[in-house]
Design an enzyme around this catalytic site. Sequence first.
Site, PDB file in Angstrom:
ATOM      1  N   LYS A 112       0.815  -1.215   0.000  1.00  0.00           N
ATOM      2  CA  LYS A 112       0.000   0.000   0.000  1.00  0.00           C
ATOM      3  C   LYS A 112       0.851   1.270   0.000  1.00  0.00           C
ATOM      4  O   LYS A 112       0.389   2.328  -0.419  1.00  0.00           O
ATOM      5  CB  LYS A 112      -0.970  -0.029   1.178  1.00  0.00           C
ATOM      6  CG  LYS A 112      -1.971  -1.173   1.019  1.00  0.00           C
ATOM      7  CD  LYS A 112      -3.043  -1.205   2.076  1.00  0.00           C
ATOM      8  CE  LYS A 112      -4.112  -2.227   1.751  1.00  0.00           C
ATOM      9  NZ  LYS A 112      -3.670  -3.632   1.918  1.00  0.00           N
TER      10      LYS A 112
HETATM   11  C1  LIG Z   1      -4.290  -4.678   1.348  1.00  0.00           C
HETATM   12  C2  LIG Z   1      -3.504  -5.919   1.186  1.00  0.00           C
HETATM   13  C3  LIG Z   1      -3.878  -6.928   0.268  1.00  0.00           C
HETATM   14  C4  LIG Z   1      -5.156  -6.847  -0.554  1.00  0.00           C
HETATM   15  O1  LIG Z   1      -5.126  -5.829  -1.517  1.00  0.00           O
HETATM   16  P1  LIG Z   1      -6.478  -5.360  -2.249  1.00  0.00           P
HETATM   17  O2  LIG Z   1      -6.058  -4.239  -3.120  1.00  0.00           O
HETATM   18  O3  LIG Z   1      -7.403  -4.952  -1.163  1.00  0.00           O
HETATM   19  O4  LIG Z   1      -7.011  -6.522  -2.999  1.00  0.00           O
HETATM   20  C5  LIG Z   1      -3.064  -8.039   0.138  1.00  0.00           C
HETATM   21  N1  LIG Z   1      -1.952  -8.177   0.884  1.00  0.00           N
HETATM   22  C6  LIG Z   1      -1.563  -7.244   1.780  1.00  0.00           C
HETATM   23  C7  LIG Z   1      -0.333  -7.479   2.583  1.00  0.00           C
HETATM   24  C8  LIG Z   1      -2.316  -6.084   1.951  1.00  0.00           C
HETATM   25  O5  LIG Z   1      -1.924  -5.167   2.856  1.00  0.00           O
END
Ligand SMILES: *Cc1c(COP(=O)(O)O)cnc(C)c1O
Length: 467
Positions: A112
């Site tokens: 993120k």
């Molecule tokens: C947020 C997250 C996901 C999922 O991502 P999306 O965009 O919500 O599908 C997968 N792995 C980790 C470590 C995350 O923080």
Amino acid sequence: MRYISTRGKAPVLNFEEVVLTGLARDGGLYVPETWPQVSADEIRALAGLSYAEAAARLLQPFLGDSVSEADFRAMTEKAYASFLHKAVVPVSQLDANDFLMELYHGPTLAFKDVALQLLGLLYDHLLGRQKRRVTIIGATSGDTGSAAIEACRGRDSVDIFILHPAGRVSEVQRRQMTTVLDDNVHNIAVEGDFDDCQAMVKAMFNDHAFRDELAVSAVNSINWARVMAQIVYYFTVGVSLGSPDRPVSFTVPSGNFGDIYAGYAASRMGLPVEQLIVATNRNDILSRFFNGGEYRKTGVDPTISPSMDIQVSSNFERFLFDLHGRDGAKVSELMAALDREGGFSVNMSLLNEGIFSAGRSDEEETLATIRKTLHESAKLVDPHTAVGLKVAAVKRQGNSVPMVTLSTAHPAKFPDAVEKATGTRPGLPPHMAGLFEREERLTCLPNDLEVVKSFIKAHARIVGTEA
Ligand SMILES: *Cc1c(COP(=O)(O)O)cnc(C)c1O
């Protein structure tokens, strides 16, 4: 570029408005009116560029007149300088034609950061020039909160309030949020679970008077700028493996369908993507949808990959919109059925034509995959990544096209699961070494909407200032 709502009833906006608005007023999500096209020669020309330069080139068409080329180039440079790896999103190899896209080299060790580091700078740029401020309110079960706080800390244009369920996030995740002591950062531990936190945030967004008074904005994954920023790494990694002259497949550990939707966007823009595989844990609404055409809510089951423990996927609506020929009325109808009846179905023939497939990994399979990957490829992976690797192995068609699995978090973020699988406890990287000794600041509040609202009103700098 102009942006339209997936429900067809909200005003058409430009990039700046879309970034600052988040959710559309008709309840839909904003998407670009058309997909910008990147030609084969333009894709080829990305080879050898820095990540920041590639991001600036690929994303410029989405910005319209909202940000100048030079300003945006400076922003991508600054955003990605905060990463601990010079390549920003490097690729490692697991087998002859299997690769891992390492998305965890940002300040909070999860993918993120890639989008949020850029979004923080965009906020300052867009708001600062109008001398405006916003109040960011979000709920987190872990990763989003820390990445958003890290992106917004110390920024003059933003106050950020992050709600997390008290006692229900891991200690690493909590400390990554609560040890950020900047004045504009407010951590609220709610005496409730994640759904309570999310319901409160939703209620604050639906209270239009509150929302307008505080200029409330969202940094959750429905913000178009987040999806946009995630498009870049599909291209840069595709190019490093031979695109556009060679197709590439991706498997994406998925919860809110944000990351994988960015892969879909890359393919719509011209990247030759052979397969796009959705990987879920046992909270498998997406996997059930792509395999049977029915999108139906069930409860949420906690797992060792908690960032994918979701009931419904908030970005999925964007994909539904394209799936139904961009018919906003049809999307409204389906979303109303989801609210009213807990689900809806689509015709499987629509899905069979696409590049998508999907699968799920249960807890035992995920642990076994962490162990196997360490033994066979000398790589320690986190449980979210392991969900991806498991599903990639089951769902890929043949071995001739490179398969890239997205590695969404550093193993040190989920040390208990990794230790359980391998007997090895992953250490935090050097910049986080002192995390367990640092001072924490947070406010505990009851699960009471009015109490939380008054706390936010009392601490947001926007109240009483000339906005
Ligand atoms: C947020 C997250 C996901 C999922 O991502 P999306 O965009 O919500 O599908 C997968 N792995 C980790 C470590 C995350 O923080």
